[in-house]
Design a protein around this motif. Structure first.
Motif, short mmCIF file in Angstrom:
data_model
loop_
_atom_site.label_atom_id
_atom_site.label_comp_id
_atom_site.label_asym_id
_atom_site.label_seq_id
_atom_site.Cartn_x
_atom_site.Cartn_y
_atom_site.Cartn_z
N GLY B 103 0.79 -1.24 0.00
CA GLY B 103 0.00 0.00 0.00
C GLY B 103 0.81 1.27 0.00
O GLY B 103 0.32 2.31 0.41
N ALA B 104 2.06 1.20 -0.48
CA ALA B 104 2.90 2.40 -0.43
C ALA B 104 2.30 3.51 -1.28
O ALA B 104 2.33 4.68 -0.92
N ARG B 105 1.74 3.13 -2.46
CA ARG B 105 1.20 4.17 -3.36
C ARG B 105 -0.01 4.85 -2.74
O ARG B 105 -0.12 6.07 -2.74
N GLY B 106 -0.89 4.05 -2.25
CA GLY B 106 -2.09 4.61 -1.62
C GLY B 106 -1.71 5.49 -0.43
O GLY B 106 -2.29 6.55 -0.21
N LEU B 107 -0.71 5.02 0.31
CA LEU B 107 -0.27 5.79 1.49
C LEU B 107 0.20 7.17 1.07
O LEU B 107 -0.18 8.18 1.67
N ARG B 108 1.00 7.22 -0.01
CA ARG B 108 1.53 8.53 -0.43
C ARG B 108 0.41 9.44 -0.90
O ARG B 108 0.40 10.63 -0.63
N LEU B 143 -7.83 6.44 6.63
CA LEU B 143 -7.22 5.55 5.64
C LEU B 143 -5.75 5.31 5.96
O LEU B 143 -5.24 4.20 5.83
N LEU B 144 -5.07 6.38 6.40
CA LEU B 144 -3.64 6.25 6.70
C LEU B 144 -3.43 5.36 7.92
O LEU B 144 -2.49 4.56 7.96
N VAL B 145 -4.30 5.50 8.93
CA VAL B 145 -4.18 4.64 10.11
C VAL B 145 -4.34 3.18 9.70
O VAL B 145 -3.68 2.28 10.23
N LEU B 146 -5.22 2.95 8.71
CA LEU B 146 -5.53 1.57 8.31
C LEU B 146 -4.51 0.99 7.34
O LEU B 146 -4.78 -0.03 6.71
N THR B 147 -3.33 1.64 7.19
CA THR B 147 -2.35 1.14 6.22
C THR B 147 -2.02 -0.34 6.45
O THR B 147 -1.97 -1.12 5.51
N GLU B 148 -1.81 -0.70 7.69
CA GLU B 148 -1.47 -2.11 7.98
C GLU B 148 -2.73 -2.84 8.44
O GLU B 148 -2.81 -3.32 9.56
N ASP B 149 -3.71 -2.92 7.53
CA ASP B 149 -5.02 -3.38 7.97
C ASP B 149 -5.10 -4.89 8.14
O ASP B 149 -6.16 -5.42 8.45
N ARG B 150 -3.99 -5.62 7.95
CA ARG B 150 -4.05 -7.05 8.23
C ARG B 150 -4.05 -7.32 9.72
O ARG B 150 -4.43 -8.39 10.16
N ARG B 155 -7.15 -2.51 12.70
CA ARG B 155 -8.54 -2.33 12.25
C ARG B 155 -9.39 -1.74 13.37
O ARG B 155 -10.21 -0.86 13.16
N ARG B 156 -9.16 -2.23 14.59
CA ARG B 156 -9.93 -1.72 15.72
C ARG B 156 -9.61 -0.24 15.96
O ARG B 156 -10.50 0.57 16.19
N ALA B 157 -8.29 0.08 15.85
CA ALA B 157 -7.88 1.47 16.06
C ALA B 157 -8.54 2.37 15.03
O ALA B 157 -9.06 3.45 15.35
N GLY B 158 -8.53 1.93 13.74
CA GLY B 158 -9.11 2.73 12.67
C GLY B 158 -10.61 2.93 12.88
O GLY B 158 -11.14 4.03 12.71
N TRP B 159 -11.27 1.88 13.29
CA TRP B 159 -12.72 1.93 13.52
C TRP B 159 -13.05 2.89 14.66
O TRP B 159 -13.92 3.75 14.52
N ALA B 227 -0.94 2.66 15.74
CA ALA B 227 -1.13 1.77 14.61
C ALA B 227 -0.62 2.37 13.31
O ALA B 227 -0.20 1.64 12.41
N ALA B 228 -0.65 3.69 13.17
CA ALA B 228 -0.29 4.32 11.90
C ALA B 228 1.22 4.20 11.66
O ALA B 228 1.99 4.08 12.61
N PRO B 229 1.65 4.24 10.38
CA PRO B 229 3.09 4.32 10.11
C PRO B 229 3.66 5.58 10.77
O PRO B 229 2.95 6.57 10.89
#
Lengths: 307, 639
Positions: B103-108, B143-150, B155-159, B227-229
């Motif tokens: 997800g590097a592209r989406g992240l940028r 969306l950025l927090v959910l970068t590592e959504d696996r 996921r809980r943090a993003g929600w 959770a975010a990068p």
């Protein structure tokens, strides 16, 4: 820089006292304790001899340590020297005085503590980590006691600069006597805690488990250790001046003020020695209660000034 | 203004070329974003240095009201850290989250979008534009927090973040509906004291307070920041939560006659957030969660400043107002610099060691000296120690609270004073713990042994932020005129800050301190010829496991705050003379999230489930509802 370096002779005297006098104080404390115990004791000038000896010695470093290990002694001493410029000695104004210097003064000691704690953690020793944790926890209680005392004096003297705060309280007259005694009581606990004296900490014990400050500097040697010892004695003088400035009456004659201050420092050292001879160190769990008593004393001083 | 709009476009579009490039997308994004940041900073600097505020009218939207962007001193003051920090983060991102990462592209793309949304928010001068930018910021940050959504934690943090931030936005919708006009302008006199004004202020406080992470609305913040990068955490913690402060500052600027209780409430919330924020930080075992709780503490300090300033205005003491607002606004910049720095340095350590757990790290300073030095500078600054920038803003706040004792019969400012002293001492303990456990001593796990120093692209942004901390700390007089202009926009006119606070003497003493330290270093001439193991009272075989841990270091203060932190301990029960191996665990969870917010939301969801009766899922039924509503409205109009 406008506004400071007004009295050249006083400034020179101030710098000389801050630079040369400190190692005498621990000597006086040790002598008092020896006299109370009926011993001969080390010479009063012992710390000067120790410093000269350490300055010639080679330093030994632990493999674990990094450059942070040296930042402790260096930063603590540099901060102590800058703080010594802000505090009036006796009835003579400080070399540097400006509105808000009182906060810088307190935070410089915070800086010294921060770097000392880090230097202790740098060794990876469990003992030094323990001392560091205690120092961090206890100082969190000493800080409000110091600041509440400042708040009381600021309220009384309408100033935020150490020189007018500590020297012009006489103008407020008898109304200030009660609060002043309480502030002094609060600061006395801060003095004993910050300088690692009995009943908070025992600088002379043989058991590392029971120490706070001394255990944090176990791994220092040679010149860095000389800085640590000198820095600790400087702290005795600078924080001692805080207490003495409130106690000493203005005489109107500069030389008498200076003499009074020097005599006061000696008396303070003897008083610390007497406390150390008369008391045992508190159990670690008791120390916070002692410090909270200091906070309460300063807080009551502030409350008294409101009515 | 064209400079600002160009900057906005460049920043917003910085992630787009990377979508189509096979490689070097990170570099392109960083260059575009930095270029935009330089242009935008130039625009902000012009306004802060005294140019007249400029504005641009957007074409009328289908919704009616024309949008309006105004680049005034307040906007410029908040714009500057947004652009500076996002540029630093973008450069850092090249090495930290390269093309190999998922997800590097989406992240940028989202990163540039977030920066642009915040830059737009700073200048928004009309309710609709403000809310659109606000919502864009929230969604992109999510969306950025959910970068590592696996990771289920992520996921809980993003929600949690998404739900909480929308609750805040809801409050803002209600608040703006109460405004007399959609365009932001000074409120009529008497509005603040009316019931409508009270509702407006409380709704704003809720909406902006949630975003700023004010206790007790802070619970979304620690999990999201952890959770975010890391460069995203830096941006979120350094500037995104400040957008809540921006909102409060705008409210203050519009209100000509704030009631006394507004300031007192802000200052009180500040004291609570400050003390509890640092207390929770002390209890954390996760490096990034620890930093996140410190953001709450610093928001508390900023609120104390705003509260003091408001009180100064209500009580008619412009000196208090200048010192309070000055401290708060200066702390906004300072916190952006040192918290950004801390998150980048922490990210570099976490990136190298692969874990955020404090008690698995250790000894990183020997292997990553640059990162360690950067983290130490950040820790130094955030503890408010001289001569770095954190000290200067806290000093202004101390000056303000001392002046409040002196100028007025408002003795409560002694609470601010003692709270600040306590926060300072606890922050010192907490950062001694964080730096000491992570970077000093011996490595506590194999992961901490195998670390390497971060690449140059990650070190340069950290260096830039260190430089910012040192400059703001050693030469605060440089920014004093700009600060005066921004404070002036908040409806106070008094003596300039430099006459109330002697910045020049402060810089002089700061430089003296540095000089003395250098002289002492020269005298020491450290030659590490004799190297032995740590003395440890004669014990010659120390192991890394014997060192003090993060939990043991903070045990005493955590025990002192047991009433608020509610630490969870699992103590082993030891039986017999030779007990079996046992485990001891302790952690400090967030009581507001676990005991109030989550159960409360669950209960609400169950209650709202009753409404499902009317939501049958059948299109004809819904059309019937529409018909009924229309008929009702028709009847209402006719009758």
């Amino acid at each position: 820089m406008p506004g400071f370096l007004v009295f050249p002779t006083h400034v020179a005297l101030h710098l000389l006292v801050a630079l040369l006098l400190p190692p005498l104080i621990p000597g006086l404390i040790a002598k008092t304790k020896a006299a109370m115990a009926g011993r001969q004791g080390p010479p009063v000038l012992q710390l000067y001899y120790d410093l000269a000896r350490l300055a010639r010695k080679e330093a030994v470093f632990s493999r674990t340590t990094t450059w942070v290990f040296l930042a402790g002694p260096i930063g603590a001493l540099a901060a102590g020297w800058v703080a010594s410029l802000l505090i009036p000695f006796g009835q003579t104004p400080a070399p540097v005085a400006f509105q808000g210097d009182v906060i810088l003064f307190a935070y410089l000691f915070g800086l010294a503590r921060f770097l000392t704690i880090l230097a202790a953690l740098d060794t990876g020793s469990a003992f030094e980590g323990m001392g560091a944790a205690r120092e961090a926890a206890f100082s969190a209680l000493a800080e409000p006691a110091l600041f509440l005392g400042f708040a009381a004096l600021a309220k009384a003297t309408q100033s935020l600069s150490l020189t007018p705060m500590l020297l012009s309280h006489g103008a407020a007259g008898g109304r200030l006597t009660g609060p002043l005694i309480l502030v002094l009581a609060g600061w006395a606990t801060v003095y004993l805690a910050e300088n690692a004296r009995i009943p908070v900490d025992d600088p002379n014990t043989h058991l590392e488990l029971t120490m706070i400050h001394e255990v944090m500097v176990l791994d220092h040697s040679g010149r860095p250790f000389a800085l640590v010892l000198y820095g600790a004695s400087l702290k005795l003088v600078v924080l001692g001046a805080l207490i003495l400035d409130l106690l000493l009456p203005p005489t109107g004659r500069p030389w008498l003020d200076w003499l009074g201050f020097l005599a006061g420092l000696g008396a303070l050292a003897i008083a610390v020695g007497l406390v150390e001879s008369a008391m045992a160190r508190f159990r670690m769990t008791k120390v916070p209660q002692f410090l909270v008593a200091g906070i309460l004393a300063s807080a009551f001083a502030f409350l008294l000034l409101l009515v | 203004m064209s400079l600002y709009l160009t900057a906005l476009l460049l920043v917003a579009a910085s992630g787009i070329p990377g979508l189509f490039l096979r490689k070097r997308g990170g570099e392109v994004a960083a260059v575009l974003l930095s270029l935009g940041a330089v242009l935008g900073l130039a625009a902000a600097a012009r306004v802060l240095l005294g140019a007249a505020p400029s504005q641009v009218q957007l074409p009328p939207s289908p919704l009616g009201h024309p949008g309006l962007l105004v680049l005034d001193p307040v906007a410029a003051w908040f714009l500057a850290p947004v652009l500076f920090l996002s540029a630093c983060g973008a450069v850092y991102g090249i090495g930290y989250w390269g093309d190999g990462h998922p997800g590097a592209r989406g992240l940028r793309l989202a990163y540039g979008g977030l920066a642009a949304a915040m830059a737009l928010l700073a200048t928004a001068a009309q309710a609709l534009v403000f809310l659109l930018a606000w919502e864009g910021m929230a969604v992109l940050a999510c969306l950025l927090v959910l970068t590592e959504d696996r990771d289920p934690e992520t996921r809980r943090a993003g929600w949690t973040f998404l739900v909480t931030t929308h609750l805040g936005t809801l409050a803002l919708f209600a608040a703006f509906a109460l405004l007399p006009a959609a365009r932001f302008a000074a409120l009529p006199a008497g509005f603040a004291a009316s019931g409508r004004g009270t509702a407006f202020f409380l709704l704003c406080l809720l909406g902006f307070g949630v975003k700023a992470g004010v206790m007790p609305f802070h619970f979304w913040l620690p999990p999201a920041h952890a959770a975010a990068p890391s460069h995203v955490s830096a941006l979120m913690s350094g500037v995104m939560i400040k957008m809540g402060i921006l909102g409060l500052v705008r409210v203050i600027a519009w209100t000509p006659d704030p009631p006394l209780w507004w300031g007192a409430l802000l200052a009180g919330l500040g004291v609570v957030s400050g003390i509890l924020g640092v207390a929770f930080a002390l209890g954390q075992h996760d490096l990034k969660r620890l930093l996140a709780y410190h953001s709450i503490e610093n928001i508390g300090i900023i609120l104390m400043g705003l509260g003091l300033g408001l009180l100064g205005r209500s009580l008619g003491h412009p000196v208090l107002a200048v010192l309070g607002f000055g401290a708060a606004l200066f702390h906004v910049w300072n916190h952006a610099a040192f918290k950004g720095l801390l998150f980048l340095a922490a990210g570099s350590a976490v990136h190298a060691a692969g874990t955020r757990a404090l008690d698995r790290l250790g000894g990183l300073a020997r292997r990553m000296p640059w990162t360690a030095a950067a983290f130490l500078m950040g820790a130094w600054a955030i503890c408010g120690l001289p001569p770095l920038n954190g000290f200067v803003s806290e000093w202004l706040l101390y000056l303000g609270s001392f002046r409040a004792l002196e100028l007025s019969r408002w003795p409560w400012s002694v609470a601010l004073l003692s709270a600040l002293a306590l926060i300072g001492a606890l922050a010192l303990a907490c950062f001694a713990k964080a730096f000491g456990i992570v970077f000093l001593g011996e490595p506590r796990s194999a992961a901490a042994v195998a670390v390497h120093e971060a690449p140059g692209s990650m070190r340069w942004p950290m260096g830039l932020l260190v430089l910012a901390c040192a400059t703001l700390g050693l030469a605060p007089g440089l920014v004093a005129p700009a600060l005066d202009r921004t404070v002036g926009a908040l409806g106070v006119s008094a003596a300039p800050l430099a006459t109330l606070a002697r910045f020049s003497t402060l810089s002089f003493l700061g430089l003296g301190l540095v000089l003395l330290a250098l002289l002492l270093l020269l005298w020491l001439r450290p030659k590490r010829t004799v190297e032995v193991s740590t003395w440890d009272c004669g014990y010659a075989e120390p192991t890394a496991r014997m060192q003090y841990t993060a939990s043991s270091f903070a045990a005493a203060p955590v025990a002192g705050f047991r009433w608020a932190l509610l630490p969870v301990e699992h103590r082993p029960r030891l039986r017999g003379l030779f007990p079996a191996p046992a485990r001891y665990e302790s952690h400090v969870a967030d009581p507001v999230l676990d005991r109030a917010a989550a159960p409360g939301l669950r209960l609400t969801a169950r209650g709202l489930a009753l409404l499902r009766v009317v939501q049958g899922g059948q299109l004809p039924v819904y059309l019937l509802y529409v018909l009924l509503t229309l008929m009702f409205l028709l009847l209402w109009m006719v009758l």
